[in-house]
Write an enzyme that holds these catalytic residues in place. Structure first.
Site, PDB file in Angstrom:
ATOM      1  N   ASP A  17       0.704  -1.019  -0.007  1.00 33.62           N
ATOM      2  CA  ASP A  17      -0.102  -0.150  -0.026  1.00 33.62           C
ATOM      3  C   ASP A  17       0.715   1.407   0.124  1.00 33.62           C
ATOM      4  O   ASP A  17       1.846   1.449   0.635  1.00 33.62           O
ATOM      5  CB  ASP A  17      -0.786  -0.054   1.217  1.00 33.62           C
ATOM      6  CG  ASP A  17      -2.014  -1.013   1.106  1.00 33.62           C
ATOM      7  OD1 ASP A  17      -2.081  -1.647   0.130  1.00 33.62           O
ATOM      8  OD2 ASP A  17      -2.730  -1.272   2.291  1.00 33.62           O
ATOM      9  N   GLY A  43      -3.254  -5.412   1.059  1.00 33.61           N
ATOM     10  CA  GLY A  43      -3.809  -6.632   0.042  1.00 33.61           C
ATOM     11  C   GLY A  43      -4.882  -7.042   0.740  1.00 33.61           C
ATOM     12  O   GLY A  43      -4.491  -7.399   2.078  1.00 33.61           O
ATOM     13  N   GLU A 143      -9.804  -9.763  -5.283  1.00 33.43           N
ATOM     14  CA  GLU A 143      -8.621  -9.055  -5.661  1.00 33.43           C
ATOM     15  C   GLU A 143      -7.966 -10.156  -6.442  1.00 33.43           C
ATOM     16  O   GLU A 143      -6.920  -9.502  -7.066  1.00 33.43           O
ATOM     17  CB  GLU A 143      -7.900  -8.400  -4.678  1.00 33.43           C
ATOM     18  CG  GLU A 143      -8.684  -6.952  -4.116  1.00 33.43           C
ATOM     19  CD  GLU A 143      -7.674  -6.378  -3.322  1.00 33.43           C
ATOM     20  OE1 GLU A 143      -8.156  -5.056  -3.237  1.00 33.43           O
ATOM     21  OE2 GLU A 143      -6.951  -6.842  -2.606  1.00 33.43           O
ATOM     22  N   THR A 222     -21.729  -4.910   6.375  1.00 32.35           N
ATOM     23  CA  THR A 222     -21.234  -4.219   7.189  1.00 32.35           C
ATOM     24  C   THR A 222     -21.530  -2.730   6.658  1.00 32.35           C
ATOM     25  O   THR A 222     -21.497  -2.521   5.540  1.00 32.35           O
ATOM     26  CB  THR A 222     -19.629  -4.210   7.026  1.00 32.35           C
ATOM     27  OG1 THR A 222     -19.249  -4.184   5.835  1.00 32.35           O
ATOM     28  CG2 THR A 222     -19.223  -5.399   7.806  1.00 32.35           C
ATOM     29  N   GLY A 227     -22.781   0.097  11.836  1.00 35.72           N
ATOM     30  CA  GLY A 227     -22.941  -1.140  12.365  1.00 35.72           C
ATOM     31  C   GLY A 227     -22.880  -2.171  11.460  1.00 35.72           C
ATOM     32  O   GLY A 227     -22.498  -2.138  10.483  1.00 35.72           O
ATOM     33  N   ASP A 248      -8.466   5.967  10.126  1.00 37.44           N
ATOM     34  CA  ASP A 248      -8.288   5.535   8.888  1.00 37.44           C
ATOM     35  C   ASP A 248      -9.100   4.232   8.672  1.00 37.44           C
ATOM     36  O   ASP A 248      -8.992   3.286   9.515  1.00 37.44           O
ATOM     37  CB  ASP A 248      -6.684   5.202   8.459  1.00 37.44           C
ATOM     38  CG  ASP A 248      -6.483   4.727   7.084  1.00 37.44           C
ATOM     39  OD1 ASP A 248      -7.483   4.686   6.342  1.00 37.44           O
ATOM     40  OD2 ASP A 248      -5.236   4.383   6.856  1.00 37.44           O
ATOM     41  N   ALA A 251      -8.618  -1.360   5.730  1.00 37.59           N
ATOM     42  CA  ALA A 251      -8.526  -2.701   6.264  1.00 37.59           C
ATOM     43  C   ALA A 251      -9.470  -2.809   7.237  1.00 37.59           C
ATOM     44  O   ALA A 251      -9.671  -3.936   8.078  1.00 37.59           O
ATOM     45  CB  ALA A 251      -7.174  -2.800   6.916  1.00 37.59           C
ATOM     46  N   ALA A 252     -10.616  -1.961   7.599  1.00 36.70           N
ATOM     47  CA  ALA A 252     -11.668  -2.423   8.441  1.00 36.70           C
ATOM     48  C   ALA A 252     -12.311  -3.329   8.016  1.00 36.70           C
ATOM     49  O   ALA A 252     -12.552  -4.555   9.099  1.00 36.70           O
ATOM     50  CB  ALA A 252     -12.510  -1.092   8.661  1.00 36.70           C
ATOM     51  N   GLY A 253     -12.675  -3.663   6.872  1.00 34.67           N
ATOM     52  CA  GLY A 253     -13.710  -4.853   6.518  1.00 34.67           C
ATOM     53  C   GLY A 253     -12.699  -6.055   6.554  1.00 34.67           C
ATOM     54  O   GLY A 253     -13.303  -7.152   6.928  1.00 34.67           O
ATOM     55  N   ASP A 254     -11.448  -6.011   6.176  1.00 30.03           N
ATOM     56  CA  ASP A 254     -10.624  -7.192   5.961  1.00 30.03           C
ATOM     57  C   ASP A 254     -10.367  -7.804   7.705  1.00 30.03           C
ATOM     58  O   ASP A 254     -10.579  -8.945   7.762  1.00 30.03           O
ATOM     59  CB  ASP A 254      -9.295  -6.722   5.817  1.00 30.03           C
ATOM     60  CG  ASP A 254      -9.184  -6.410   4.062  1.00 30.03           C
ATOM     61  OD1 ASP A 254     -10.046  -6.995   3.568  1.00 30.03           O
ATOM     62  OD2 ASP A 254      -8.446  -5.448   3.758  1.00 30.03           O
TER      63      ASP A 254
END
Length: 306
Positions: A17, A43, A143, A222, A227, A248, A251-254
């Site tokens: 990144d 990634g 991806e 999500t 929430g 930031d 990567a929250a979903g990851d």
């Protein structure tokens, strides 16, 4: 009684990144002065693998890097985090995938150049079939090529794994994939694409019903600071987001998906796993970067939140 260690296979992308922070993101033709530039391992696949390892899982990564310096750094990073890399191959003629991430006030815009991620083939997954034996859960995203995703979920089902599909980045998916998926975890944008726009005009119960009808799987949507909404084992519900200062959202979903896999892989029902995943997501967005923001198991267990 000692808890079971979750065994997780992640098939997906590995990127470096390139992150720029600025007071605002430039429009077409505009040049702005940035505040900070950093290179951070990322990634979606690698993020989920590292997140799961930090949360206490045994993790094997299946993916591809290029023959450049980024590729060497990413392999070293994964190994240092305790992620198995026996099936991360190096394509010497390819560049490692990169993501250009522009961050403004905690929100981000991301452009991904797949590079070697496009070389993760169905044959590569078949060659990695040993890591599926005895594993609990497959985590997979979008991806890498769709035909590779399809082979991964088929192989997982052949070996009795539960399959969590994080349909990101958003894409149309063939109907043939859903019989091999146990849980699909889109965000609101991805849900809109999966339901051909249904999510844009409907309330959450309609979205969940539409996705459930389409996929015949369990569904978790999500929704950032709103929430999550879910339809699991025939029942619908929601769980609020923990309130934190957002630095930031990368990567929250990851990290959320990794946490679901870890706690569910340890034997906790999905409905209860959501609470821990929400904590992991909250901790992630309160920090900067992708893998630099991923919390440890101890941090999650100490986090109380509001």
């Amino acid at each position: 009684m000692q808890k079971k260690t979750a065994k997780i296979v992640v098939v997906g992308s590995i990127n470096m990144d390139l992150v720029v922070k600025s007071e605002h993101i430039p429009i077409a033709g505009e040049t702005v002065t940035g505040q900070e530039f950093v290179m951070i391992p990322g990634g979606k696949g690698a993020n989920q693998a590292v997140a799961a390892a930090r949360l206490g899982a045994q993790v094997e990564m299946v993916g591809c890097v290029g023959g450049d310096s980024f590729g060497k750094q990413m392999l070293e990073q994964l190994s240092n985090e305790g992620v198995g890399t026996s099936y991360v191959i190096t394509e010497s003629q390819q560049t490692t995938g990169v993501a250009l991430i522009q961050v403004q006030d905690g929100e981000n815009r991301i452009t991904v150049v797949p590079g070697a991620n496009a070389s993760v083939t169905p044959e590569h997954v078949e060659n990695a079939r040993e890591v599926f034996k005895g594993a609990d859960i497959l985590l997979v995203q979008l991806e890498i090529p769709q035909e590779t995703v399809m082979r991964a979920v088929q192989l997982a089902k052949r070996h009795g794994l539960k399959v969590i599909l994080n349909p990101a980045p958003a894409a149309d998916l063939p109907a043939e994939i859903w019989p091999f998926v146990d849980l699909v975890t889109p965000n609101e944008t991805e849900a809109a694409i999966l339901t051909a726009g249904q999510a844009i005009t409907s309330d959450q119960s309609d979205i969940l019903n539409e996705l459930r009808s389409l996929t015949k799987t369990d569904v978790i949507i999500t929704q950032g600071e709103k929430g999550v909404s879910y339809h699991i084992n025939g029942s619908s519900g929601s769980f609020p987001a923990y309130r934190v200062h957002v630095m930031d959202t990368t990567a929250a979903g990851d990290s959320f998906n990794a946490a679901l896999a870890v706690w569910h892989g340890e034997g906790l029902p999905l409905e209860q796993s959501i609470e821990f995943a929400a904590k992991v997501g909250a901790l992630t967005v309160s920090r900067f970067g992708a893998q630099t923001s991923l919390p440890t198991r101890q941090e999650v267990e100490l986090f109380e939140g509001t």
